[in-house]
Design a protein around this motif. Structure first.
Motif, short mmCIF file in Angstrom:
data_model
loop_
_atom_site.label_atom_id
_atom_site.label_comp_id
_atom_site.label_asym_id
_atom_site.label_seq_id
_atom_site.Cartn_x
_atom_site.Cartn_y
_atom_site.Cartn_z
N ARG A 143 22.65 34.35 -14.25
CA ARG A 143 23.10 35.53 -13.50
C ARG A 143 23.44 35.18 -12.06
O ARG A 143 24.44 35.66 -11.52
N ASN A 144 22.61 34.38 -11.44
CA ASN A 144 22.81 34.01 -10.04
C ASN A 144 22.74 32.50 -9.88
O ASN A 144 21.66 31.94 -9.62
N PRO A 145 23.87 31.79 -10.07
CA PRO A 145 23.86 30.33 -9.90
C PRO A 145 23.41 29.95 -8.49
O PRO A 145 23.68 30.65 -7.52
N GLY A 146 22.70 28.85 -8.41
CA GLY A 146 22.19 28.40 -7.12
C GLY A 146 20.71 28.64 -6.95
O GLY A 146 20.11 28.19 -5.97
N ASN A 147 20.12 29.39 -7.90
CA ASN A 147 18.70 29.68 -7.81
C ASN A 147 17.87 28.80 -8.75
O ASN A 147 16.76 29.17 -9.13
N GLU A 148 18.43 27.66 -9.13
CA GLU A 148 17.74 26.82 -10.12
C GLU A 148 16.35 26.41 -9.65
O GLU A 148 15.38 26.46 -10.43
N ASP A 149 16.21 26.01 -8.38
CA ASP A 149 14.90 25.58 -7.88
C ASP A 149 13.90 26.72 -7.86
O ASP A 149 12.74 26.57 -8.27
N LYS A 150 14.36 27.88 -7.39
CA LYS A 150 13.46 29.04 -7.36
C LYS A 150 13.05 29.46 -8.76
O LYS A 150 11.91 29.85 -9.00
N PHE A 151 14.01 29.38 -9.70
CA PHE A 151 13.69 29.78 -11.07
C PHE A 151 12.70 28.80 -11.70
O PHE A 151 11.81 29.18 -12.46
N GLN A 152 12.85 27.52 -11.35
CA GLN A 152 11.90 26.51 -11.86
C GLN A 152 10.51 26.76 -11.29
O GLN A 152 9.51 26.66 -12.00
N ASP A 153 10.45 27.10 -9.99
CA ASP A 153 9.16 27.44 -9.38
C ASP A 153 8.55 28.66 -10.06
O ASP A 153 7.34 28.72 -10.30
N LEU A 154 9.40 29.63 -10.37
CA LEU A 154 8.93 30.86 -11.02
C LEU A 154 8.34 30.54 -12.39
O LEU A 154 7.28 31.05 -12.77
N GLY A 155 9.05 29.69 -13.16
CA GLY A 155 8.55 29.32 -14.47
C GLY A 155 7.23 28.57 -14.40
O GLY A 155 6.33 28.79 -15.21
N ALA A 156 7.11 27.70 -13.39
CA ALA A 156 5.86 26.95 -13.22
C ALA A 156 4.72 27.89 -12.85
O ALA A 156 3.59 27.74 -13.34
N ALA A 157 5.02 28.87 -12.00
CA ALA A 157 3.99 29.83 -11.60
C ALA A 157 3.52 30.65 -12.78
O ALA A 157 2.32 30.86 -12.99
N TYR A 158 4.47 31.11 -13.59
CA TYR A 158 4.08 31.92 -14.75
C TYR A 158 3.31 31.09 -15.78
O TYR A 158 2.32 31.55 -16.35
N GLU A 159 3.76 29.87 -15.99
CA GLU A 159 3.09 29.01 -16.97
C GLU A 159 1.64 28.79 -16.58
O GLU A 159 0.73 28.78 -17.43
N ALA A 160 1.39 28.62 -15.28
CA ALA A 160 0.03 28.35 -14.82
C ALA A 160 -0.85 29.59 -14.83
O ALA A 160 -1.99 29.56 -15.30
N LEU A 161 -0.32 30.70 -14.33
CA LEU A 161 -1.16 31.89 -14.15
C LEU A 161 -1.30 32.73 -15.40
O LEU A 161 -2.20 33.56 -15.50
N SER A 162 -0.42 32.54 -16.38
CA SER A 162 -0.52 33.32 -17.61
C SER A 162 -1.49 32.69 -18.60
O SER A 162 -1.89 33.34 -19.57
N ASP A 163 -1.87 31.45 -18.37
CA ASP A 163 -2.84 30.76 -19.22
C ASP A 163 -4.21 30.82 -18.54
O ASP A 163 -4.39 30.28 -17.44
N PRO A 164 -5.20 31.49 -19.14
CA PRO A 164 -6.51 31.64 -18.47
C PRO A 164 -7.15 30.33 -18.05
O PRO A 164 -7.72 30.24 -16.96
N ASP A 165 -7.06 29.30 -18.90
CA ASP A 165 -7.67 28.01 -18.56
C ASP A 165 -6.96 27.34 -17.38
O ASP A 165 -7.59 26.84 -16.45
N LYS A 166 -5.62 27.32 -17.44
CA LYS A 166 -4.85 26.72 -16.34
C LYS A 166 -5.06 27.50 -15.04
O LYS A 166 -5.11 26.92 -13.95
#
Length: 356
Positions: free
Chosen positions: A56-79
């Motif tokens: 949708r918004n090219p140029g946000n690849e780094d922010k989107f990667q950070d967002l995915g990393a944040a969700y992956e970590a905080l959505s898993d109780p152990d992580k």
């Protein structure tokens, strides 16, 4: 005084260095407090993913990667426990740095932006699966995640080969001098053999705030398989359960309240519990007749495209009359109070069905 200033500057620099060494602030990236529950984290990720997804918004690849990393970590109780104690460095030590995983497609479905995935028109496709997803009015008003277990059939490679991609081709054969004949033959490729197996997956379907009944949430590739093509899609159709208090009509909500005859004549104050738990105050000082309606602004349903815009709440009233008989003294008192003994009190006979 100068010593105190230098000490403060040193402390600020120290905190900044510690923050950098600790890695990315995943709570800040998602915009949630450190005590956020799982539902808040999911909602925040979905909202930001809409804004930052590179499709949708090219140029946000780094922010989107950070967002995915944040969700992956905080959505898993152990992580999340490891991250809260040791930061991103702790996740990397446990082998979960959160850089390459993209939870987007499996979490939301492939047509999150309405684009789906590219499908070659010449490639066969399995059947779509359509499922009614029954939700409550509270879930639509507040937004909700529905976890569903999907059992689906998939083709897996096994030993041996099979004929595939079969098609008909025209061949020409010489029958003699100057004589040719055209005929059709079936031609197939040799492909790895496959077997049909059943897999289970947990899918989380997002019920967006204010979503309309009949809206479809599509998970691309989660439908029926095709032995020589792409699998179909899985479509969840939002269906609204009947509510005990409110009825939805577009962005407006309707409810009925039964009051006593005393309240109808003397006025009343009351509270109605809304769909998110807050109270709607209702008061009336003048006489309330059966069928009277009060409108409350911004107490209806939130709009799906703008949750800050809300409809109306319509409250209509029924009056419960007392049972039993009145004494002659009570009847006389009522006659004196209402003073309707004149011609205006004569019953009116008319066709009340004309409006139907």
């Amino acid at each position: 005084m100068n010593l105190r200033v230098l000490l403060l500057i040193s402390l600020v620099i120290l905190f900044q260095v510690v923050d950098v060494l600790g890695g990315r602030d995943f709570y800040k990236i998602l915009g949630v407090p450190k005590n956020a529950n799982a539902n808040q984290i999911k909602k925040a990720y979905r909202k930001l993913a809409k804004e930052l997804h590179p499709d949708r918004n090219p140029g946000n690849e780094d922010k989107f990667q950070d967002l995915g990393a944040a969700y992956e970590a905080l959505s898993d109780p152990d992580k999340r426990k490891v991250y809260d104690r040791q930061g991103e460095e702790g996740l990397q030590n446990m082998g979960g740095g959160g850089g390459g995983h993209d939870p987007f497609a499996s979490f939301f479905g492939g047509d999150f932006f309405g684009g789906g995935h590219d499908h070659d028109e010449g490639t066969p496709k399995g059947a779509d699966v359509v499922v009614d997803l029954w939700v409550t009015l509270e879930e639509i008003y507040n937004g909700h995640f529905v976890e569903t277990k999907r059992k689906k059939s998939v083709y897996k490679e096994t030993s041996g080969t099979r004929q595939c991609n079969c098609r008909h081709e025209m061949r020409t054969q010489q029958m003699g001098a100057g004589r040719f004949q055209m005929f059709q033959v079936k031609v197939c490729d040799e492909c790895p053999n496959v077997e049909l197996v059943t897999e289970s997956r947990i899918l989380e379907v997002m019920v967006d705030v204010g979503v309309e009944e009949g809206h479809e949430e599509t998970f691309v590739g989660e439908g029926e398989p095709h032995i020589e093509g792409d699998p179909g899609d899985l479509k969840f159709v939002i269906r609204l359960q009947k509510h005990a208090v409110f009825e939805r009509r577009g962005m407006d909500l309707y409810t009925n309240v039964t009051i006593s005859l005393e309240q109808a004549l003397n006025g009343f104050e009351m509270e109605i519990k809304h769909l998110d738990g807050h109270s709607v105050h209702i008061s009336r000082e003048k006489i309330t007749w059966p069928g009277a309606t009060i409108r409350k602004k911004d107490e209806g349903m939130p709009a799906a495209d703008d949750n800050n815009r809300r409809g109306l709440l319509y409250i209509s009233f029924d009056v419960e009359f007392p049972r039993g008989e009145l004494t002659p003294e009570q009847k006389k008192l009522i006659t004196e109070i209402f003073n309707q003994s004149g011609s205006s009190s004569t019953p009116k006979v008319y066709n009340g069905l004309q409006g139907y």
